[in-house]
Design a protein around this motif. Structure first.
Motif, mmCIF file in Angstrom:
data_model
loop_
_atom_site.group_PDB
_atom_site.id
_atom_site.type_symbol
_atom_site.label_atom_id
_atom_site.label_comp_id
_atom_site.label_asym_id
_atom_site.label_seq_id
_atom_site.Cartn_x
_atom_site.Cartn_y
_atom_site.Cartn_z
ATOM 1 N N ARG A 184 4.587 72.470 38.448
ATOM 2 C CA ARG A 184 5.862 72.264 37.751
ATOM 3 C C ARG A 184 6.035 70.804 37.359
ATOM 4 N N ASN A 185 5.717 69.905 38.305
ATOM 5 C CA ASN A 185 5.875 68.469 38.036
ATOM 6 C C ASN A 185 4.952 68.026 36.898
ATOM 7 N N ASN A 241 5.672 67.057 29.362
ATOM 8 C CA ASN A 241 6.614 67.654 28.408
ATOM 9 C C ASN A 241 6.106 68.957 27.799
ATOM 10 N N VAL A 242 5.536 69.795 28.648
ATOM 11 C CA VAL A 242 5.079 71.103 28.190
ATOM 12 C C VAL A 242 6.310 71.941 27.859
ATOM 13 N N GLU A 243 6.274 72.628 26.730
ATOM 14 C CA GLU A 243 7.404 73.448 26.322
ATOM 15 C C GLU A 243 7.759 74.439 27.417
ATOM 16 N N LYS A 265 5.003 79.342 35.650
ATOM 17 C CA LYS A 265 4.877 79.705 34.234
ATOM 18 C C LYS A 265 3.434 79.524 33.751
ATOM 19 N N LEU A 266 2.545 80.306 34.388
ATOM 20 C CA LEU A 266 1.126 80.283 34.050
ATOM 21 C C LEU A 266 0.771 81.519 33.229
ATOM 22 N N VAL A 298 -3.974 66.907 43.136
ATOM 23 C CA VAL A 298 -4.335 66.955 44.558
ATOM 24 C C VAL A 298 -3.066 67.348 45.309
ATOM 25 N N VAL A 299 -2.982 68.625 45.698
ATOM 26 C CA VAL A 299 -1.758 69.149 46.308
ATOM 27 C C VAL A 299 -1.637 68.693 47.744
#
Length: 715
Positions: free
Chosen positions: A566-567, A573-575, A606-607, A634-635
């Motif tokens: 999400r970040n 700035n992905v729609e 939103k994949l 890197v989560v």
């Protein structure tokens, strides 16, 4: 020879009965024991006495003593057995003891007397003097102290019992620091004047015998009882009895409240009576500002009259203040009208704001923005319930609704059969129940209320309700009978439990909403089928509610992955409506868990469901995925994600982002590396702290290496 004295109320000279000096004052030592004449009194002589109470440096060092019109002078008068002269009527005029000034108003007498003293050349000087003047709260008139007949309660014995109750732990004060105030009040206590000259209140149960005078009186429950006592004392049956016109001090009447309201004294010793059932009570909640005026009086009178402390715990909250912490004042215009606030934001919002904003013994700054935010929280709760009833439970038959009702904590067998998100949210809910229960039992009410807010908003609404849609709706990948049933069960279970926890804080909205969700039938001992009478979620402290720490850890990793994606979307700035592809790299059970919840990840991040893969860390596929031009996330240790750059970002912008991140990491590495090079730190710091610093440095260097590799790939 004249003895100079100073005064701000010259008219009270007419009531002086001594002049007091300090025993070590060389100016006046030779006069101690002699008499002086009071000016304008017709030659009345009074003694010169010595006491350390006098400040030699203040004024003339000689203090006129007027026991009838000054409380401090009254104390000295009692100490030296001085006569008490009252020169004033209750209307502020001088009485017969005022001599030539009798009948004059106090202020007129003041001016007249001073003029006469000036005419006789015994007035030394007049100079301005600032002092606090007591005024009536209602009318603003200057109040004159004077001696009158009043009724007192001897408190020494009662105070000792109330003092001992706290010392022995029979009464616990929360917070404990107020014990000191309790001890100070009850150790240095005086007899309590309970006479009040008001038009309302309990009239003092005293009857004076005869048409005039107060020398003979009778204390009785009522006039009939008083008359019988008078007859027993030898008076005729038609003797005139006059009841005392003064009423009892409000705090005296209030002090009777814990036991008088439940049947004392008529029901003393009656088993099963209200007095037997409800006295003593468990907890008294009140403001710290009346700890002596009310709380101590209740304790003193309760122990004295019933033999028992009226409560076990005294919970003291602070005072409600303006948002900036200042005291509310009509003059300042910062007074908050609770009725207007309720009209604007609702009673629950105000109540929740006050209760969660309090720390025991600390004042509460009342912020309108906070009340509005809590109104929004109530709206959020309403919408959560609306989703459950109008969407999740839509078209559910009566039999299935009955099965969804919550009649106790969820058992282990049912819990273990649930999927990861369901086990997670129930584990968090059960942990919340335990934490809130513990906080409330320890009177940390603000902390408990805030935890419920955070859980409902951050966990239930933001995470589980969204995930439940992937179970309930075919379009989101769900629709299976078992997963729909499980989702409905968990949605109702969490909502029901949360409403029970929140009910003490927001009673109105929670009661209303509870009646709209499936609920168990009322028990025979319930007066009404209401949330306020429902069981607390954890009734048996000896049996902890079931939780799964592994499920919590695993799902929190899933949450971290979702947030990272999400970040990244936000940063580039992905729609909002655009679905992107992603490759997730994880290992072992964590990879399996993510793979099982791929539809939840697709919905939350939103994949594109056709372009999402989960690979085992270290596999050839994972290595190959890392070579594709991507945004690398890197989560956490063991979890990474690659978001292909094609159609996602501007490579130049991504390179700048990574360079900025690399620069930040370089500063952290330099700072931590310098710390580890310092002998002062390595030699003196605890070994575990040094090891942690080295591990942190290693982790930072690893991250920096991966980021540099990504930069190189974009170059």
């Amino acid at each position: 020879v004249f003895l100079p004295v100073a005064t701000t109320r010259p008219e009270t000279i007419l009531g002086d009965t001594a002049v007091c000096v300090h025993p070590d004052d060389e100016r006046y030592k030779h006069l101690v024991g002699k008499n002086v004449v009071v000016p304008m009194s017709g030659g009345r002589a009074i003694p010169v006495i010595a006491d350390e109470y006098v400040d030699m440096e203040f004024g003339t060092g000689a203090l006129k003593i007027t026991p009838g019109h000054d409380p401090n002078d009254y104390a000295i008068g009692k100490k030296f057995d001085l006569p008490i002269i009252n020169i004033m009527n209750k209307d502020g005029s001088l009485n017969e003891n005022g001599g030539a000034y009798s009948g004059l108003d106090r202020f007129v007498a003041r001016a007249e007397l001073w003029k006469n003293m000036e005419d006789d050349n015994i007035a030394i000087k007049v100079e301005p003097h600032t002092q606090r003047v007591p005024r009536s709260q209602r009318g603003g008139e200057i109040i004159e102290p004077l001696v009158s007949s009043q009724w007192f309660v001897k408190t020494e014995g009662m105070a000792e019992k109330a003092l001992k109750a706290v010392q022995d732990g029979d009464i616990q004060i929360v917070p404990q620091r107020f014990d000191k105030i309790w001890f100070n009040w009850l150790t240095d206590i005086r007899d309590w004047c309970v006479s009040r000259q008001l038009w309302w209140g309990h009239r003092i149960p005293v009857w004076y015998v005869g048409e005039s005078g107060e020398s003979e009186y009778i204390v009785a429950r009522n006039e009939a009882d008083a008359r019988q006592k008078a007859i027993d004392n030898g008076h005729p049956e038609d003797i005139v009895l006059r009841q005392e016109e003064d009423v009892l001090d409000t705090w005296f009447s209030s002090g009777l409240w814990p036991f008088a309201t439940v049947g004392w004294p008529n029901e003393e010793g009656v088993e099963g009576s209200d007095l037997d059932r409800f006295y003593p009570s468990s907890c008294l909640e009140t403001g710290y500002d009346i700890i002596f005026f009310w709380v101590a009086r209740m304790a003193m009178m309760g122990i004295e009259l019933t033999g028992k402390s009226p409560f076990n715990v005294v919970y003291l909250h602070g005072l409600v203040r303006a948002a900036d912490g200042s005291k509310m004042s009509k003059t300042k215009g910062n007074v908050v009208d609770p009725l207007e606030t309720v009209a604007d934001f609702g009673a629950d919002s105000l109540r929740y704001s006050l209760v969660t904003g309090v720390t025991p013994g600390q004042d509460i700054p009342l912020n309108m923005a906070k009340i509005e935010a809590n109104r929004n929280f109530a709206n959020k709760l309403w919408n959560c319930c609306k989703f459950v009833t109008d969407n999740a439970l839509k078209d559910t038959n009566e039999e299935d609704l009955a099965r969804l009702s919550v009649d106790g904590p969820m058992g282990k067998e049912e819990f273990d059969a649930l999927s990861l998100p369901e086990r997670y949210i129930i584990s968090k809910c059960h942990s919340l129940v335990s934490s809130v229960t513990d906080d409330i039992e320890n009177y940390q009410l603000g902390s408990a209320g805030s935890k419920i807010y955070e859980f409902l908003w951050d966990q239930y609404a933001d995470w589980y309700i969204e995930i439940s849609k992937t179970r309930l709706y075919e379009g989101a990948g769900g629709g299976g009978v078992d997963e729909v049933r499980a989702a409905r069960r968990v949605l109702v279970y969490i909502l029901d439990t949360s409403l029970r926890l929140l009910h003490p804080y927001m009673p109105f909205v929670t009661e209303h909403l509870w009646h709209h969700i499936p609920r168990s039938s009322a028990t025979n001992d319930q007066a009404a089928h209401a949330l306020m009478l429902a069981d607390w979620p954890q009734m048996d402290d000896s049996t902890p509610l079931i939780t799964d720490e592994e499920a919590v850890y695993t799902f929190e990793s899933f949450q971290a992955l979702t947030r990272s994606i999400r970040n990244a979307r936000a940063e580039y700035n992905v729609e909002q409506g655009k679905k992107i592809s992603a490759t997730v790299i994880a290992s072992g059970l964590l990879r399996e868990a993510i793979e099982l919840e791929i539809k939840s990840l697709v919905a939350l991040a939103k994949l594109d469901p056709e372009q999402v893969t989960v690979l085992e860390a270290g596999s050839q596929e994972a290595v190959a995925a890392s070579t594709v031009e991507s945004v690398k996330l890197v989560v956490q240790d063991g979890v990474e994600a690659y978001l292909p750059l094609s159609g996602l970002i501007d490579p130049v912008k991504e390179k700048k982002r990574l360079e900025k991140q690399a620069e930040k990491l370089a500063k952290e590495i330099q700072k931590l590396g310098g710390r580890l090079k310092s002998k002062g730190f390595v030699d003196k710091a605890p070994a575990e702290l040094v090891e942690k610093a080295r591990a942190d440095l290693s982790g930072l260097e690893d991250q920096a290496g991966k980021i540099q590799a990504s930069i190189d790939a974009l170059s």
